[in-house]
Design an enzyme around this catalytic site. Structure first.
Site, short mmCIF file in Angstrom:
data_model
loop_
_atom_site.label_atom_id
_atom_site.label_comp_id
_atom_site.label_asym_id
_atom_site.label_seq_id
_atom_site.Cartn_x
_atom_site.Cartn_y
_atom_site.Cartn_z
N LEU A 1 0.84 -1.20 0.00
CA LEU A 1 0.00 0.00 0.00
C LEU A 1 0.88 1.25 0.00
O LEU A 1 1.97 1.25 0.55
CB LEU A 1 -0.93 -0.03 1.22
CG LEU A 1 -1.96 -1.18 1.14
CD1 LEU A 1 -2.63 -1.40 2.49
CD2 LEU A 1 -2.99 -0.94 0.04
N HIS B 1 3.46 -11.62 7.99
CA HIS B 1 4.44 -12.06 6.99
C HIS B 1 4.94 -13.45 7.37
O HIS B 1 5.26 -13.69 8.55
CB HIS B 1 5.60 -11.07 6.92
CG HIS B 1 6.58 -11.44 5.85
ND1 HIS B 1 6.31 -11.22 4.51
CD2 HIS B 1 7.78 -12.06 5.91
CE1 HIS B 1 7.32 -11.69 3.79
NE2 HIS B 1 8.23 -12.20 4.62
C1 GAR Z 1 0.05 -16.42 4.12
O1 GAR Z 1 1.13 -17.30 4.34
C2 GAR Z 1 0.49 -15.00 4.39
O2 GAR Z 1 1.35 -14.87 5.48
C3 GAR Z 1 1.18 -14.68 3.12
O3 GAR Z 1 0.42 -15.28 2.10
C4 GAR Z 1 -0.31 -16.38 2.64
C5 GAR Z 1 -1.77 -16.13 2.40
O4 GAR Z 1 -2.58 -17.09 2.97
N1 GAR Z 1 1.30 -13.25 2.97
C6 GAR Z 1 2.36 -12.64 2.45
O5 GAR Z 1 3.30 -13.25 1.99
C7 GAR Z 1 2.27 -11.13 2.43
N2 GAR Z 1 3.61 -10.58 2.52
P1 GAR Z 1 -4.11 -16.91 3.32
O6 GAR Z 1 -4.80 -16.14 2.18
O7 GAR Z 1 -4.61 -18.32 3.38
O8 GAR Z 1 -4.22 -16.18 4.63
#
Ligand code: GAR
Length: 213
Positions: free
Chosen positions: A94, A110
């Site tokens: 963002l 994260h």
């Molecule tokens: C999760 O592991 C989250 O931590 C990561 O993407 C996945 C989404 O899972 N996010 C990032 O990498 C953002 N920097 P979800 O949609 O099942 O919660």
């Protein structure tokens, strides 16, 4: 009650963890007022609908650039009078006007121990690919406040997860979610909503729970 919006892009397992913790009374003083999805096909939308949370789609694909997309999210947060935005598997950075307006009011999860395996372009499965490629023995997850630089804001909670020799990016991702993300993200949201987080520079202090909160 802290009026909270959860921002999602995909499967929404972190959103589900927040919904479940909220139902079980583990997130205190929090109104789950909105789920905002950057993707009209995200499974997270179904999870929100099942839980009776209003859903708003701000489709990243229809915006020319990051700035106009971020502006649309910003406007949605303002229109809904949101106090706290939680990025739960939200895959976009963002822009500074939103981050400045919502200083220390945007929490991100994260899937690594920041400052490792993070920053622009390092998200989702790529984080776990990078961790395995590096050969770390421990990874984990970090809940933090957002600043303009991706994944660089004050850290609220972290939890370590063991890396196994036979891990694939997918198996590590799953274990990091189960053992770390789904625990620390709802916990961080509750700490915020209970007013127990004090940010000084990069440091977040957590105060004791007050009776009655
Ligand atoms: C999760 O592991 C989250 O931590 C990561 O993407 C996945 C989404 O899972 N996010 C990032 O990498 C953002 N920097 P979800 O949609 O099942 O919660």
């Amino acid at each position: 009650m802290v009026k909270t919006a959860v921002l999602v892009s995909g499967g929404g397992t972190n959103l589900q963890a927040i919904i479940d913790a909220h139902i079980f009374g583990e997130i205190k003083n929090c109104e789950l007022a909105a789920v905002i999805s950057s993707n009209p096909d995200a499974f997270a939308i179904q999870r929100a609908e099942r839980a009776g949370i209003p859903v708003y789609v701000v489709d990243r694909k229809i915006f020319a650039n990051r700035a106009s997309f971020s502006e649309a999210i910003h406007k949605k947060l303002e229109d809904l009078d949101i106090d706290l935005a939680v990025l739960a598997g939200f895959m976009y950075v963002l822009d500074s006007p939103l981050i400045h307006a919502y200083r220390n009011r945007v929490i991100n999860i994260h899937p690594a121990l920041i400052p490792s395996f993070c920053g622009d372009g390092c998200y989702g499965l790529r984080v776990h690919e990078a961790a395995l490629e590096y050969g770390v023995k421990v990874s984990g997850a970090t809940a933090h406040f957002c600043v303009t630089e991706p994944d660089a804001g004050p850290i609220i909670l972290q939890k370590a997860v063991e890396v196994r020799e036979d891990d694939t990016p997918t198996s590590l991702q799953r274990r990091v979610m189960e053992e770390a993300e789904w625990k620390i993200l709802p916990a961080a949201v509750s700490l915020y909503c209970e007013g127990r987080l004090e940010v000084t520079g990069r440091t977040v202090k957590i105060s004791e729970a007050q009776d009655g909160v």
